[in-house]
Design a protein around this motif. Structure first.
Motif, PDB file in Angstrom:
ATOM      1  N   VAL A 570      15.280  27.506 -27.097  1.00 19.12           N
ATOM      2  CA  VAL A 570      15.961  26.213 -27.171  1.00 19.12           C
ATOM      3  C   VAL A 570      16.252  25.689 -25.773  1.00 19.12           C
ATOM      4  N   HIS A 571      16.697  26.562 -24.884  1.00 16.29           N
ATOM      5  CA  HIS A 571      16.957  26.154 -23.500  1.00 16.29           C
ATOM      6  C   HIS A 571      15.685  25.583 -22.859  1.00 16.29           C
ATOM      7  N   LEU A 573      12.984  24.357 -24.312  1.00 17.28           N
ATOM      8  CA  LEU A 573      12.568  23.111 -24.946  1.00 17.28           C
ATOM      9  C   LEU A 573      13.482  21.954 -24.554  1.00 17.28           C
ATOM     10  N   HIS A 574      14.770  22.239 -24.357  1.00 10.54           N
ATOM     11  CA  HIS A 574      15.678  21.174 -23.916  1.00 10.54           C
ATOM     12  C   HIS A 574      15.266  20.686 -22.528  1.00 10.54           C
ATOM     13  N   ARG A 575      14.908  21.609 -21.636  1.00  7.26           N
ATOM     14  CA  ARG A 575      14.468  21.198 -20.312  1.00  7.26           C
ATOM     15  C   ARG A 575      13.178  20.374 -20.398  1.00  7.26           C
ATOM     16  N   ARG A 576      12.274  20.811 -21.267  1.00  8.16           N
ATOM     17  CA  ARG A 576      11.029  20.058 -21.455  1.00  8.16           C
ATOM     18  C   ARG A 576      11.308  18.657 -22.001  1.00  8.16           C
ATOM     19  N   PHE A 577      12.334  18.528 -22.851  1.00  6.65           N
ATOM     20  CA  PHE A 577      12.643  17.236 -23.461  1.00  6.65           C
ATOM     21  C   PHE A 577      12.994  16.204 -22.392  1.00  6.65           C
ATOM     22  N   ALA A 578      13.634  16.675 -21.356  1.00  4.44           N
ATOM     23  CA  ALA A 578      14.029  15.756 -20.290  1.00  4.44           C
ATOM     24  C   ALA A 578      12.875  15.422 -19.361  1.00  4.44           C
ATOM     25  N   GLU A 579      11.796  16.214 -19.405  1.00 12.00           N
ATOM     26  CA  GLU A 579      10.721  16.059 -18.431  1.00 12.00           C
ATOM     27  C   GLU A 579       9.391  15.619 -19.034  1.00 12.00           C
ATOM     28  N   GLN A 580       9.189  15.848 -20.333  1.00 16.80           N
ATOM     29  CA  GLN A 580       7.865  15.717 -20.944  1.00 16.80           C
ATOM     30  C   GLN A 580       7.792  14.473 -21.808  1.00 16.80           C
ATOM     31  N   ASP A 581       6.576  13.911 -21.923  1.00 15.63           N
ATOM     32  CA  ASP A 581       6.390  12.765 -22.804  1.00 15.63           C
ATOM     33  C   ASP A 581       6.616  13.182 -24.247  1.00 15.63           C
ATOM     34  N   ALA A 582       6.949  12.220 -25.096  1.00 14.37           N
ATOM     35  CA  ALA A 582       7.339  12.513 -26.478  1.00 14.37           C
ATOM     36  C   ALA A 582       6.224  13.199 -27.272  1.00 14.37           C
ATOM     37  N   PRO A 583       4.962  12.698 -27.261  1.00 15.73           N
ATOM     38  CA  PRO A 583       3.914  13.409 -28.008  1.00 15.73           C
ATOM     39  C   PRO A 583       3.722  14.839 -27.513  1.00 15.73           C
ATOM     40  N   GLY A 584       3.771  15.030 -26.188  1.00 15.00           N
ATOM     41  CA  GLY A 584       3.612  16.372 -25.646  1.00 15.00           C
ATOM     42  C   GLY A 584       4.737  17.297 -26.064  1.00 15.00           C
ATOM     43  N   TRP A 585       5.955  16.783 -26.126  1.00 18.58           N
ATOM     44  CA  TRP A 585       7.085  17.608 -26.538  1.00 18.58           C
ATOM     45  C   TRP A 585       6.973  17.994 -28.014  1.00 18.58           C
ATOM     46  N   ASP A 618      29.309  19.933 -21.903  1.00 17.46           N
ATOM     47  CA  ASP A 618      29.490  21.039 -22.835  1.00 17.46           C
ATOM     48  C   ASP A 618      29.189  20.546 -24.252  1.00 17.46           C
ATOM     49  N   ASP A 619      28.626  21.435 -25.031  1.00 18.68           N
ATOM     50  CA  ASP A 619      28.246  21.084 -26.405  1.00 18.68           C
ATOM     51  C   ASP A 619      27.404  19.809 -26.418  1.00 18.68           C
ATOM     52  N   ASP A 620      26.391  19.816 -25.552  1.00 22.29           N
ATOM     53  CA  ASP A 620      25.504  18.657 -25.421  1.00 22.29           C
ATOM     54  C   ASP A 620      24.848  18.341 -26.769  1.00 22.29           C
ATOM     55  N   PRO A 621      24.943  17.087 -27.255  1.00 21.80           N
ATOM     56  CA  PRO A 621      24.362  16.751 -28.570  1.00 21.80           C
ATOM     57  C   PRO A 621      22.847  16.927 -28.619  1.00 21.80           C
ATOM     58  N   VAL A 622      22.155  16.702 -27.495  1.00 20.74           N
ATOM     59  CA  VAL A 622      20.704  16.893 -27.486  1.00 20.74           C
ATOM     60  C   VAL A 622      20.377  18.379 -27.604  1.00 20.74           C
ATOM     61  N   HIS A 623      21.112  19.209 -26.854  1.00 13.77           N
ATOM     62  CA  HIS A 623      20.887  20.653 -26.941  1.00 13.77           C
ATOM     63  C   HIS A 623      21.137  21.145 -28.365  1.00 13.77           C
TER      64      HIS A 623
END
Length: 700
Positions: A570-571, A573-585, A618-623
């Motif tokens: 999960v950690h 993938l969360h980092r990838r979410f901030a860096e990667q395009d939506a289809p790639g994620w 803390d308790d990030d909603p995206v995470h």
């Protein structure tokens, strides 16, 4: 053309070739022209052999028939002797042995059939080529005559005749020491042999007509029937091409004998045709025989309304993709005329009608339960895990039916436990073990592929093969495993964005992964699963940084999730979410959540306590959304998992949360919002990761 189910083959196609109704005495109109050679193809467990068995039973005691398993060294007849080891004898071949065996089957008169087929031309040809050595398949008629002598002991004249009929074998055998090699006297021996056999077995007329037919064949340069047969025997002992030429003459004799027996009048009166059933025609023996038969079928003039037998063969072929689990369309039917040719095709291959045995539908799976009431969605799980392959469906349905019933008569089996059910009453073997033993008969190959099944690509398997499986007998394990998949016609259905996995057939991979979890439970080393996935994921972590790497390989995360390390995944993938395009994620999420579940007995991994570098608060909603999404999608993407409304609802809500988090990126927001709309519906229709859409090109 494709037929779903088997009813069309049993009730429409083959009856049109035989000329007899599938169940009753009604004779069917024979279409004008010549029948095609029907080749039914399918993967292991698709019901090919079961289809031939059903046809054999359907026409038992109704038409002459012969069955041969072309993958078995005894043609599927336990009482027949094995072929001699080593180099094939000069007076026999797989084709000649098979013709002896088929002739014996076709010559047995069914109780509902007028007249008994005789094969004067074929007998004369076979006896010519086998005249100086006894051939085991040829002894089958002699064995039946010996049994007949015991039954007719009270009829001295008949017994004496039978003894004379068998005497030719002794006469030829006694001449063997004096013959040797290719002496000039072989022609005299063939003449004497044919004179004895033709008189006792065929009668004067058949002898005369058979020799006349052989006299018209272009076997040698010149001569009468006996001279042609002598040339046939010599040609048969030549090079491979010469032997094949002689074998085609023998096949032509088989067809000519059948056509002569029926004649014009019987053909006009719709007397049903004989039935040849050939299993496993994909083997070298089967492919060679079928090719030769098709060539003779093509080259021999059939004559006006000359009768040809009905031929149904089966062959191992790659199965089509996994069927839609919600497809309840009825079995399609095919017009009988489609399996006849009024004109001659351009080549022998044109006489082969390839008919894939397509997967069973969900309704057909449900029908196999009969009056039993399976647990909710059990039939759908069976349909998906089996891909509709009839043999696998049968084993799973029978295992589910044996499971204890609830008080209302319904089954209490949990679909997640389906493969772990006993294969039979009081059986120590699971249904998964039984199915695998059928799909992969070789124990060494089965064990190797069990260990290689988690691998996502060929390179990983080649590196894994240096240490796994433990205790392997040696050789070139990975190459031999690849050959097993290739020779078994196992399909390769690559995952989106990858060239893998190594075991590309989804059914076989699911069975092997289940076996790997069971193997982990059965063996003293309870951490085999853990060690295997640790080694596999290390191939994608060249610097040994693990999830601390800036951007861990998605395949590394796949194996991490298979180890139960959900929080670290999960950690990442969360980092990838901030860096990667939506289809790639979404593509990365697909591949990660296609990971298999670890065995329930595997100890949980150590708690992951590192701080997430992508969390803003803390308790990030995206995470939290990524964690819930991974958990729900992973649970819904197991082969035995049925769609659960709460899980699909979680997927819907968390994808909406991720879409809202993309407020500054309209294109990405549209992708996540579309996934939020479509993924839950697809999951509810039995679609799983890694086959959910990503709406664009996948980024690495």
């Amino acid at each position: 053309m494709t037929l779903y189910g088997r009813s069309a083959v049993l009730n429409t196609v083959v009856p049109s070739l035989v000329g007899l109704d599938s169940n009753g005495p009604r004779r069917l109109r024979i279409p004008d022209g010549t029948p095609l050679l029907l080749v039914c193809g399918g993967g292991r467990g698709s019901g090919k052999s079961a289809l031939l068995k059903a046809l054999s039973e359907q026409y038992a005691q109704r038409v002459p028939q012969a069955y041969a398993d072309l993958a078995a060294d005894r043609f599927g007849q336990p009482g027949l002797a094995r072929p001699a080891d080593g180099e094939a004898p000069r007076n026999a071949s797989h084709t000649s042995d098979l013709l002896f065996y088929l002739m014996d089957g076709l010559s047995q008169k069914p109780s509902e059939f007028a007249g008994k087929l005789s094969f004067p031309r074929l007998v004369q040809g076979l006896l010519a080529i086998t005249s100086w050595e006894p051939v085991r398949p040829a002894e089958l008629p002699a064995a039946r005559h010996r049994l007949g002598e015991l039954q007719r002991a009270g009829q001295p004249d008949q017994q004496a005749r039978n003894e004379r009929v068998l005497g030719w074998i002794d006469e030829v055998a006694g001449a063997l020491p004096a013959v040797g090699g290719m002496p000039p006297g072989v022609e005299e021996m063939v003449r004497a042999l044919l004179r004895i056999v033709a008189t006792e077995l065929l009668g004067p007329r058949a002898n005369k007509e058979g020799l006349k037919w052989w006299g018209a064949r272009r076997v040698g340069r010149q001569g009468d029937g006996l001279a042609r047969l002598t040339e046939l025997a010599m040609t048969f002992r030549g090079e491979a091409e010469d032997r094949e030429h002689a074998e085609r003459h023998l096949l032509a004799a088989l067809l000519a004998d059948i056509a002569d027996h029926y004649g014009w009048l019987n053909t006009m009166n719709r007397v049903p045709r004989p039935l040849l059933l050939l299993d496993n025609a994909h083997t070298p023996t089967g492919a060679a025989f079928l090719d030769e038969l098709a060539r003779v079928w093509h080259e021999e003039a059939a004559g006006e309304r000359a009768l040809r037998p009905a031929v149904v063969a089966t062959a191992l072929s790659q199965d089509p993709p996994v069927p839609d689990p919600e497809d309840t369309s009825p079995s399609t039917r095919s017009a009988p005329g489609a399996f006849w040719r009024a004109d001659g095709p351009a080549s022998p291959a044109g006489w082969l009608a390839h008919l894939p045995l397509a997967p069973l539908t969900l309704d057909e799976v449900k029908e196999m339960f009969g009056e039993d009431r399976p647990a909710p969605r059990t039939a759908q799980v069976i349909h998906r895990i089996s891909a509709g392959r009839a043999g696998i469906v049968h084993d799973l349905v029978q295992a589910a039916r044996l499971h204890p019933r609830l008080h209302d008569g319904a089954s209490a089996v949990d679909p997640l436990d389906l493969l772990a059910l006993p294969a039979g009453p009081e059986s120590a073997t699971t249904v998964n073990e039984k199915i695998l033993a059928t799909q992969l008969p070789g124990e060494v190959a089965r064990r190797r592929l069990t260990y290689y099944s988690p691998a996502l690509d060929n390179e990983a398997v080649h590196r894994l093969g240096a240490a796994y499986p433990p205790g392997d007998p040696g050789g070139v394990p990975v190459l031999e495993a690849e050959a097993e998949l290739r020779d078994g016609r196992w399909g390769r259905h690559p995952w989106p964005g990858t060239g893998g996995p190594f075991v590309g057939d989804p059914v076989l991979r699911a069975l092997l992964l289940h076996e790997l979890t069971a193997l982990t439970r059965r063996t003293p080393d309870a951490e085999q699963w853990k060690n295997l996935h640790l080694r596999l994921r290390s191939f994608y972590d060249p610097h040994g940084r693990g999830t601390a790497a800036e951007r861990p390989d998605v395949r590394f995360l796949h194996h991490s999730l298979a180890l139960g390390e959900q929080e670290s995944v999960v950690h990442a993938l969360h980092r990838r979410f901030a860096e990667q395009d939506a289809p790639g994620w979404l593509a990365a999420l697909n591949l990660v959540c296609a990971a298999p579940r670890p065995p329930r007995t595997l100890p949980p991994p150590a708690a992951f306590t590192a701080a997430c570098r992508a969390c803003a608060v803390d308790d990030d909603p995206v995470h939290r959304a990524v964690r819930l999404l991974v958990s729900a999608l992973w649970a819904q993407s197991q082969p035995l998992a049925a769609p659960q409304q709460d899980a699909t609802g979680t997927v819907r809500l968390q994808l909406l949360t991720l879409a809202m988090a993309q407020s500054g990126a309209p294109a990405a927001q549209k992708v996540f919002y579309r996934a939020h709309e479509e993924w839950p519906t697809l999951l509810g229709h039995w679609r799983q990761a890694p086959h959910l859409p990503t709406y664009g090109e996948s980024a690495p």
